[in-house]
Structure formats: structure tokens, C-alpha cells
Design an enzyme around this catalytic site. Structure first.
Site, PDB file in Angstrom:
ATOM      1  N   ASP A  49     -11.751  -7.427  22.102  1.00 52.49           N
ATOM      2  CA  ASP A  49     -12.076  -6.654  20.949  1.00 52.49           C
ATOM      3  C   ASP A  49     -10.998  -6.771  20.059  1.00 52.49           C
ATOM      4  O   ASP A  49     -10.918  -6.256  18.820  1.00 52.49           O
ATOM      5  CB  ASP A  49     -12.259  -5.084  21.506  1.00 52.49           C
ATOM      6  CG  ASP A  49     -11.130  -4.386  21.906  1.00 52.49           C
ATOM      7  OD1 ASP A  49     -10.157  -4.976  22.093  1.00 52.49           O
ATOM      8  OD2 ASP A  49     -10.880  -3.364  22.322  1.00 52.49           O
ATOM      9  N   SER A  50      -9.752  -7.719  20.194  1.00 50.72           N
ATOM     10  CA  SER A  50      -9.154  -8.156  19.028  1.00 50.72           C
ATOM     11  C   SER A  50      -9.969  -8.583  17.969  1.00 50.72           C
ATOM     12  O   SER A  50      -9.484  -8.923  16.926  1.00 50.72           O
ATOM     13  CB  SER A  50      -7.988  -9.174  19.554  1.00 50.72           C
ATOM     14  OG  SER A  50      -8.596 -10.134  20.169  1.00 50.72           O
ATOM     15  N   ASP A  88     -14.764  -7.888  26.418  1.00 52.65           N
ATOM     16  CA  ASP A  88     -13.790  -6.360  26.560  1.00 52.65           C
ATOM     17  C   ASP A  88     -15.181  -5.524  26.285  1.00 52.65           C
ATOM     18  O   ASP A  88     -16.088  -5.699  25.418  1.00 52.65           O
ATOM     19  CB  ASP A  88     -13.014  -6.201  25.238  1.00 52.65           C
ATOM     20  CG  ASP A  88     -11.750  -6.755  25.649  1.00 52.65           C
ATOM     21  OD1 ASP A  88     -11.279  -6.410  26.866  1.00 52.65           O
ATOM     22  OD2 ASP A  88     -10.962  -6.829  24.700  1.00 52.65           O
ATOM     23  N   LYS A 117     -13.788  -6.345  30.736  1.00 53.06           N
ATOM     24  CA  LYS A 117     -12.362  -5.965  30.903  1.00 53.06           C
ATOM     25  C   LYS A 117     -12.464  -4.444  30.194  1.00 53.06           C
ATOM     26  O   LYS A 117     -13.031  -4.282  29.067  1.00 53.06           O
ATOM     27  CB  LYS A 117     -11.460  -6.864  30.046  1.00 53.06           C
ATOM     28  CG  LYS A 117      -9.980  -6.272  30.138  1.00 53.06           C
ATOM     29  CD  LYS A 117      -8.910  -7.233  29.401  1.00 53.06           C
ATOM     30  CE  LYS A 117      -8.981  -7.326  28.023  1.00 53.06           C
ATOM     31  NZ  LYS A 117      -8.614  -6.259  27.197  1.00 53.06           N
ATOM     32  N   GLU A 119      -9.594  -0.926  29.459  1.00 48.57           N
ATOM     33  CA  GLU A 119      -8.192  -0.461  29.416  1.00 48.57           C
ATOM     34  C   GLU A 119      -7.776   0.742  30.137  1.00 48.57           C
ATOM     35  O   GLU A 119      -8.967   1.814  30.070  1.00 48.57           O
ATOM     36  CB  GLU A 119      -7.855  -0.280  28.109  1.00 48.57           C
ATOM     37  CG  GLU A 119      -8.148  -1.645  27.247  1.00 48.57           C
ATOM     38  CD  GLU A 119      -7.769  -1.557  25.889  1.00 48.57           C
ATOM     39  OE1 GLU A 119      -6.988  -0.571  25.170  1.00 48.57           O
ATOM     40  OE2 GLU A 119      -7.864  -2.498  25.077  1.00 48.57           O
ATOM     41  N   GLU A 187      -0.030  -5.950  29.083  1.00 48.68           N
ATOM     42  CA  GLU A 187       0.290  -6.229  27.856  1.00 48.68           C
ATOM     43  C   GLU A 187       1.710  -5.609  27.257  1.00 48.68           C
ATOM     44  O   GLU A 187       1.824  -4.328  27.527  1.00 48.68           O
ATOM     45  CB  GLU A 187      -0.690  -5.972  26.658  1.00 48.68           C
ATOM     46  CG  GLU A 187      -0.288  -6.257  25.303  1.00 48.68           C
ATOM     47  CD  GLU A 187      -1.548  -6.100  24.553  1.00 48.68           C
ATOM     48  OE1 GLU A 187      -2.887  -5.815  24.983  1.00 48.68           O
ATOM     49  OE2 GLU A 187      -1.437  -6.292  23.142  1.00 48.68           O
TER      50      GLU A 187
HETATM   51  O1  KIV Z   1      -8.843  -7.848  22.698  1.00 51.04           O
HETATM   52  C1  KIV Z   1      -7.906  -8.814  23.035  1.00 51.04           C
HETATM   53  O2  KIV Z   1      -8.038  -9.941  22.578  1.00 51.04           O
HETATM   54  C2  KIV Z   1      -7.231  -8.384  24.291  1.00 51.04           C
HETATM   55  C3  KIV Z   1      -6.113  -9.451  24.748  1.00 51.04           C
HETATM   56  C4  KIV Z   1      -5.096  -9.472  23.686  1.00 51.04           C
HETATM   57  C5  KIV Z   1      -5.255  -9.227  26.087  1.00 51.04           C
HETATM   58  O3  KIV Z   1      -7.248  -7.526  25.037  1.00 51.04           O
END
Ligand code: KIV
Length: 285
Positions: A49-50, A88, A117, A119, A187
Site C-alpha cells: 500500500d506504499s 497488502d 499482508k 499489519e 520494519e
Molecule cells: O507497503 C509497502 O510497500 C510495505 C513494505 C514497505 C514492506 O508494506
């Protein structure tokens, strides 16, 4: 003879940890980048989600929606043959009910991801991880600095900076493992803390700003290529300067169009001499 490509799975991750073979992971958000990452032999691609920052231009990941994640997951999955695709679950997509979490995770799987993924490791999150795993959905956990909790954490702060906090992180990681997570992203955790956590887990840790002892490493593709225009964290190594290449190429194009240097003859389609003549343009010598 065509060489058979063996896709990476959650099982491969576990075996790699057992064999002390480092796991590589990069983010990708589009078809061509994902294809190149896959061709280079990177083991895993994260549609992180970056993308809220790198692609959509937000300040944090909090604005990213399920709709956004589905578009980019579909694009990435079209380019990948071997790497394990992980998507994510965005902010608020797994915080309301088990039903909604399963539906959202299922949509990402249907879009081409092989795992999701999420959090944190609160009791609620642990139940979600358990439920997803029971439903046949692979889950990666994410601990340490968790960007979706930026407002409650209070900034981009290193986590696990004391013995007590390292033990707390290990406890959270073990709970994620016990509930079915097959890997855990760590992280912004001190190297020694990440080492201790990695050595005391059966599942692999994938570090980002967590030092060299993690079982694998992940970075944001825009950061390593030098494309992202914002701040680059200390833990990133920039392997290329795509921004400079882009600025040069775009400026050259702009100038050549303005100066009538582009398009060249080889970039144009032409009529036959006869048809050209009918339009009143002179026959070329
Ligand atoms: O959103 C993302 O790119 C991430 C990585 C930085 C691990 O969660």
C-alpha cells in the site's frame, strides 16, 4: 527444451529459511515492472500500500482503498510467472469484521495474489489471521513500524529499541506464527532485535530497515531505482537514478517537438508518391 518455471510458494519460503537461503522481495505496482522483477529472479513481489505514496501521491498509506489495491494487483499478476505475489490489505479493509476481511482478502486472491499482508498483532488481528488461514488464504504479518498506525505511533519511529520491546515484538511475532502467518515483515527495528526475533521464529522474517540478520529483505522499487521524488529513508540503497534518466528523456522530447526535430522520417507513415500528388504535395526527388 522449455525450462519449467517452479512458482515460489509459502512452502518455498519455509524451506528457504531452513536452508538459510535469503528471500528477496520488492514492491511492484504495474505489469512491466513486475515482469522485470520476476525475470531477475526476485522471489517475491509485494503490491504494497506504499503505492499510496509512490503511485497515487498521498502523504501516507491511509487513503489507499480496496479498489486501488485490486487494480494494481491485477496489473502485477499479469507480468509474473515465478515470484510469489503478496498484496497488502489496505487500511480499514480488515478492521471491521471477519466476514469483511475474508471477502477483501479473497478479492485480492482472485485478482492474482497468492497471499495477503496485514499489519499488527492485536487479539482482533490474530483472529483475522487465523480465520484467513483456515479459509485457505496465505497471510504475511507486518510488525515493528507499521505505516497504517502512523497516527497512533506518532511518526516514523524505530520500534523494538529496548530489551523489553524486543521481547514484546517477538511475542507478537510468535502469536502471528501460531495463528498461521507464513512470514513476517519487520520494519524499522534495530538489527540485533530483528536477529533475536528471526532466530526465535520458525517462519521467515523479511526485513525493511531491520538489518542483515532477517531471513529476507524487502524494499520499495521506486526507492531502489531512484524514482520517488520524496524523502528516502536511511535503510534504502539506491541502485539507479531513474529520476535523472526520466528528466533527461522528457526534456529532450519536449525540446525536439518544440523545435520541429521530432517526429523524424523514420517515425512517420507516408502516402505513395501517386496519392501524395493527388493531395497537391510535390513528388519527392
Ligand atoms: O507497503 C509497502 O510497500 C510495505 C513494505 C514497505 C514492506 O508494506
Amino acid at each position: 527444451m522449455i525450462k519449467e518455471i517452479k512458482p515460489i510458494s509459502a512452502r518455498t519460503f519455509r524451506k528457504m529459511k531452513e536452508n538459510k537461503e535469503k528471500i528477496t522481495m520488492l514492491t511492484a505496482y504495474d505489469f512491466s515492472t513486475a515482469k522485470y522483477i520476476d525475470e531477475c529472479g526476485v522471489d517475491s513481489i509485494l503490491i504494497g500500500d506504499s503505492l499510496g505514496m509512490t503511485i497515487l501521491g498521498y502523504d501516507t498509506t491511509l487513503n489507499v482503498t480496496m479498489e486501488d489495491m485490486l487494480i494494481f494487483t491485477k496489473a502485477v499478476s499479469k507480468g509474473v510467472k515465478r515470484a510469489m505475489i503478496i498484496a497488502d490489505l489496505p487500511f480499514l479493509s480488515y478492521h471491521i469484521s471477519k466476514e469483511q476481511t475474508t471477502l477483501n482478502a479473497g478479492k485480492l486472491i482472485q485478482a492474482g495474489a497468492k497471499a495477503v499482508k496485514l499489519e499488527g498483532a492485536s487479539d482482533f488481528i490474530l483472529e483475522e489471521v487465523n480465520h484467513l488461514t483456515q479459509s485457505g488464504i496465505n497471510v504475511v504479518g507486518h510488525l515493528g513500524f507499521t505505516p497504517q498506525y502512523i497516527n497512533t505511533i506518532g511518526g516514523y519511529l524505530i520500534q523494538g529499541k529496548s530489551y523489553e520491546n524486543t521481547i514484546k515484538l517477538l511475542d507478537a511475532a510468535k502469536k502471528l506464527e501460531d495463528n498461521g502467518a507464513f512470514a513476517i515483515v519487520l520494519e524499522m527495528v534495530p538489527e540485533e532485535s530483528a536477529r533475536y526475533i528471526s532466530e526465535n521464529l520458525s517462519v521467515p522474517t523479511i526485513g525493511i530497515g531491520a538489518g542483515k540478520y532477517c531471513d529476507g529483505q524487502v524494499l520499495v522499487i521506486d526507492d531502489i531505482l531512484g524514482k520517488y521524488p520524496g524523502n528516502i529513508p536511511k535503510f534504502v540503497k539506491q541502485y539507479a537514478n531513474i529520476k535523472e534518466i526520466m528528466l533527461n528523456a522528457i526534456s529532450q522530447y519536449n525540446a525536439e517537438v518544440k523545435n520541429c526535430q521530432f517526429p523524424h522520417k523514420e517515425n512517420s507513415f507516408n502516402l505513395t508518391e501517386e496519392e501524395k500528388n493527388k493531395l497537391g504535395y510535390a513528388i519527392s526527388k
